[in-house]
Design a protein around this motif. Structure first.
Motif, PDB file in Angstrom:
ATOM      1  N   GLY A 220      50.654  46.427  44.175  1.00  0.00           N
ATOM      2  CA  GLY A 220      50.230  45.532  43.092  1.00  0.00           C
ATOM      3  C   GLY A 220      50.488  44.075  43.430  1.00  0.00           C
ATOM      4  O   GLY A 220      49.609  43.214  43.252  1.00  0.00           O
ATOM      5  N   LYS A 223      48.076  42.795  46.202  1.00  0.00           N
ATOM      6  CA  LYS A 223      46.722  42.486  45.740  1.00  0.00           C
ATOM      7  C   LYS A 223      46.693  41.234  44.866  1.00  0.00           C
ATOM      8  O   LYS A 223      45.702  40.492  44.867  1.00  0.00           O
ATOM      9  CB  LYS A 223      46.148  43.699  45.001  1.00  0.00           C
ATOM     10  CG  LYS A 223      45.857  44.864  45.935  1.00  0.00           C
ATOM     11  CD  LYS A 223      45.334  46.082  45.202  1.00  0.00           C
ATOM     12  CE  LYS A 223      45.052  47.214  46.196  1.00  0.00           C
ATOM     13  NZ  LYS A 223      44.582  48.457  45.531  1.00  0.00           N
ATOM     14  N   GLU A 251      41.816  45.925  52.285  1.00  0.00           N
ATOM     15  CA  GLU A 251      42.052  45.254  50.998  1.00  0.00           C
ATOM     16  C   GLU A 251      41.421  43.869  50.959  1.00  0.00           C
ATOM     17  O   GLU A 251      40.828  43.471  49.952  1.00  0.00           O
ATOM     18  CB  GLU A 251      43.553  45.169  50.739  1.00  0.00           C
ATOM     19  CG  GLU A 251      44.211  46.523  50.542  1.00  0.00           C
ATOM     20  CD  GLU A 251      45.718  46.442  50.366  1.00  0.00           C
ATOM     21  OE1 GLU A 251      46.325  47.466  49.982  1.00  0.00           O
ATOM     22  OE2 GLU A 251      46.299  45.359  50.615  1.00  0.00           O
ATOM     23  N   ASN A 318      37.600  42.874  33.916  1.00  0.00           N
ATOM     24  CA  ASN A 318      37.939  43.903  34.907  1.00  0.00           C
ATOM     25  C   ASN A 318      39.263  43.598  35.597  1.00  0.00           C
ATOM     26  O   ASN A 318      40.077  44.505  35.840  1.00  0.00           O
ATOM     27  CB  ASN A 318      36.824  44.000  35.947  1.00  0.00           C
ATOM     28  CG  ASN A 318      35.567  44.642  35.385  1.00  0.00           C
ATOM     29  OD1 ASN A 318      35.629  45.373  34.388  1.00  0.00           O
ATOM     30  ND2 ASN A 318      34.419  44.355  36.002  1.00  0.00           N
ATOM     31  N   GLU A 319      39.481  42.307  35.931  1.00  0.00           N
ATOM     32  CA  GLU A 319      40.747  41.927  36.572  1.00  0.00           C
ATOM     33  C   GLU A 319      41.919  42.161  35.628  1.00  0.00           C
ATOM     34  O   GLU A 319      42.974  42.652  36.039  1.00  0.00           O
ATOM     35  CB  GLU A 319      40.703  40.456  36.996  1.00  0.00           C
ATOM     36  CG  GLU A 319      39.751  40.158  38.141  1.00  0.00           C
ATOM     37  CD  GLU A 319      40.149  40.842  39.432  1.00  0.00           C
ATOM     38  OE1 GLU A 319      41.316  41.264  39.568  1.00  0.00           O
ATOM     39  OE2 GLU A 319      39.280  40.979  40.317  1.00  0.00           O
ATOM     40  N   ARG A 321      42.088  44.328  33.106  1.00  0.00           N
ATOM     41  CA  ARG A 321      42.305  45.768  32.942  1.00  0.00           C
ATOM     42  C   ARG A 321      43.022  46.351  34.167  1.00  0.00           C
ATOM     43  O   ARG A 321      43.934  47.178  34.029  1.00  0.00           O
ATOM     44  CB  ARG A 321      40.966  46.487  32.743  1.00  0.00           C
ATOM     45  CG  ARG A 321      40.332  46.240  31.377  1.00  0.00           C
ATOM     46  CD  ARG A 321      39.076  47.092  31.209  1.00  0.00           C
ATOM     47  NE  ARG A 321      38.407  46.827  29.953  1.00  0.00           N
ATOM     48  CZ  ARG A 321      38.770  47.352  28.767  1.00  0.00           C
ATOM     49  NH1 ARG A 321      39.810  48.189  28.714  1.00  0.00           N
ATOM     50  NH2 ARG A 321      38.117  47.063  27.671  1.00  0.00           N
ATOM     51  N   HIS A 322      42.605  45.909  35.355  1.00  0.00           N
ATOM     52  CA  HIS A 322      43.218  46.431  36.583  1.00  0.00           C
ATOM     53  C   HIS A 322      44.709  46.085  36.644  1.00  0.00           C
ATOM     54  O   HIS A 322      45.545  46.948  36.952  1.00  0.00           O
ATOM     55  CB  HIS A 322      42.499  45.837  37.806  1.00  0.00           C
ATOM     56  CG  HIS A 322      43.189  46.138  39.099  1.00  0.00           C
ATOM     57  ND1 HIS A 322      43.193  47.388  39.678  1.00  0.00           N
ATOM     58  CD2 HIS A 322      43.937  45.335  39.921  1.00  0.00           C
ATOM     59  CE1 HIS A 322      43.897  47.348  40.792  1.00  0.00           C
ATOM     60  NE2 HIS A 322      44.363  46.127  40.971  1.00  0.00           N
ATOM     61  N   SER A 325      46.695  47.998  33.920  1.00  0.00           N
ATOM     62  CA  SER A 325      46.841  49.418  34.226  1.00  0.00           C
ATOM     63  C   SER A 325      47.848  49.638  35.356  1.00  0.00           C
ATOM     64  O   SER A 325      48.381  50.733  35.523  1.00  0.00           O
ATOM     65  CB  SER A 325      45.480  50.005  34.629  1.00  0.00           C
ATOM     66  OG  SER A 325      45.015  49.414  35.832  1.00  0.00           O
ATOM     67  N   SER A 326      48.124  48.563  36.125  1.00  0.00           N
ATOM     68  CA  SER A 326      49.113  48.646  37.206  1.00  0.00           C
ATOM     69  C   SER A 326      50.523  48.358  36.710  1.00  0.00           C
ATOM     70  O   SER A 326      51.464  48.318  37.507  1.00  0.00           O
ATOM     71  CB  SER A 326      48.753  47.654  38.321  1.00  0.00           C
ATOM     72  OG  SER A 326      47.500  47.954  38.876  1.00  0.00           O
TER      73      SER A 326
END
Length: 365
Positions: A220, A223, A251, A318-319, A321-322, A325-326
């Motif tokens: 996490g 990224k 990545e 989207n970013e 949510r990602h 969720s992490s």
């Protein structure tokens, strides 16, 4: 005719009498002057550095090894003042060391070394007998007080890493900081640096760049850092261990886009030096089956027109949510997305409340 007759061999006594009778301008030059010109050089001055180098390439040419502290030199130089000397050492080729670095290493009371066995080869090569003391990431905090005590007593302490400049992705930052806080002089001895060498020969922009160094181990956090770098207009510079190269390219090509240009600089200054250039997609394909060795400096070009290209709401969502969720909190996710996309935190937070309102109920922030 008279001059030719003078060149014939004569007994030494006759030669002396005849020379005394000649005008001064006709007398032959003293033989000792001729011997000075024709005497062979001292063997000690013709020592070839390449004969002992463990890392010279096929194009290297022998040259005289510099004499550290040669006779007559010391009187022209001021003695070294006490303090912590951060000494840059070769990143591969032993010829890449400065005369000043050699002088400091020879004059120091002690040398702090990341790996004493590795550094011992360098010191042996230059016949430096200064004592070594291990100083690495696993013992630097325990060593700090001992080193500070010696510095306060007026000693000269040199700090070196396995390769390159101490404190740059290597031990030394905390010790230098403590010395500054204690008003102990910290003296840099400039030398080799993999990031500067790679950048200078990369062919990418050198006007502005960001040195990231090694990425975090956690997926996490790794990224997150790549997302921030992907949205910067500056050239991005990373250190990548060889066994992590495939993971990094996978990545990075997803986050930066596969078309972004990159440079893989490997084994810089060594025999197998390599500068691979191409897109991230091409790099991923080129190194898919290659098992590379040695530390890698990887550079990626900055984002073009990043100030004009604004992300859509769907991309921001989207970013968010990602990241959430992490395991990121709402505030942490908003901060990362705002920094990585050059969007104001207020706008990202408002979007999060609108798009993720149901998900946020009952919880997070």
């Amino acid at each position: 005719m008279r001059l030719r007759q003078l060149q014939l061999p004569l007994p030494s006594s006759a030669t002396s009498s005849l020379c005394a009778a000649l005008p001064r301008s006709w007398r032959p030059r003293p033989l000792r002057f001729i011997r000075t010109l024709t005497s062979p050089p001292s063997p000690s001055r013709s020592l070839s550095l390449c004969s002992r180098s463990f890392c010279s390439d096929s194009t290297s040419r022998p040259f005289a090894e510099p004499s550290v502290g040669a006779p007559g030199e010391s009187s022209k130089r001021a003695p070294l003042k006490p303090g912590l000397y951060l000494v840059g050492t070769p990143i591969g080729n032993l010829e890449d060391i400065t005369l000043r670095a050699l002088r400091v290493l020879k004059s120091a009371n002690i040398i702090l070394s990341e790996d004493t066995r590795h550094s011992g080869k360098l010191l042996h090569h230059y016949d430096i007998k200064t004592p070594l003391l291990s100083y690495h990431k696993f013992n630097e905090h325990q060593r700090e007080q001992t080193v500070l005590k010696r510095l306060k007593q007026g000693e000269i302490v040199a700090l070196i890493s396995d390769a390159g400049t101490p404190g740059i992705s290597d031990p030394g930052m905390d010790l230098a900081k403590s010395c500054v806080e204690e008003n102990i002089p910290v003296i840099p001895i400039p030398g080799p640096s993999a990031l500067v060498a790679a950048l200078s020969a990369s062919g990418l922009s050198t006007e502005e760049f960001t040195f990231v160094g090694f990425l975090p181990k956690h997926s996490g956090a790794r990224k997150e850092r790549l997302l921030i770098s992907a949205n910067e207009a500056k050239t991005q510079i990373f250190y990548v261990p060889p066994h992590k190269l495939h993971q990094f390219l996978e990545e990075a090509s997803t986050i930066f886009s596969e078309s972004r240009r990159c440079v893989v600089a490997r084994e810089i200054t060594k025999i197998h030096e390599e500068f691979w250039r191409g897109s991230l997609r091409e790099a991923k394909e080129a190194f898919l089956t290659r098992q590379v060795k040695g530390e890698i400096t990887l550079l990626i070009e900055g984002k073009a027109d990043c100030s004009v290209e604004m992300p859509s709401e769907d991309q921001l969502e989207n970013e968010l949510r990602h990241l959430m969720s992490s395991g990121h909190s709402l505030s942490a996710a908003v901060k990362v997305v705002a920094e990585g996309t050059s969007t104001s935190r207020k706008v990202v937070y408002s979007l999060a409340l609108r798009k993720l309102g149901q998900q946020l109920k009952g919880g997070d922030d």
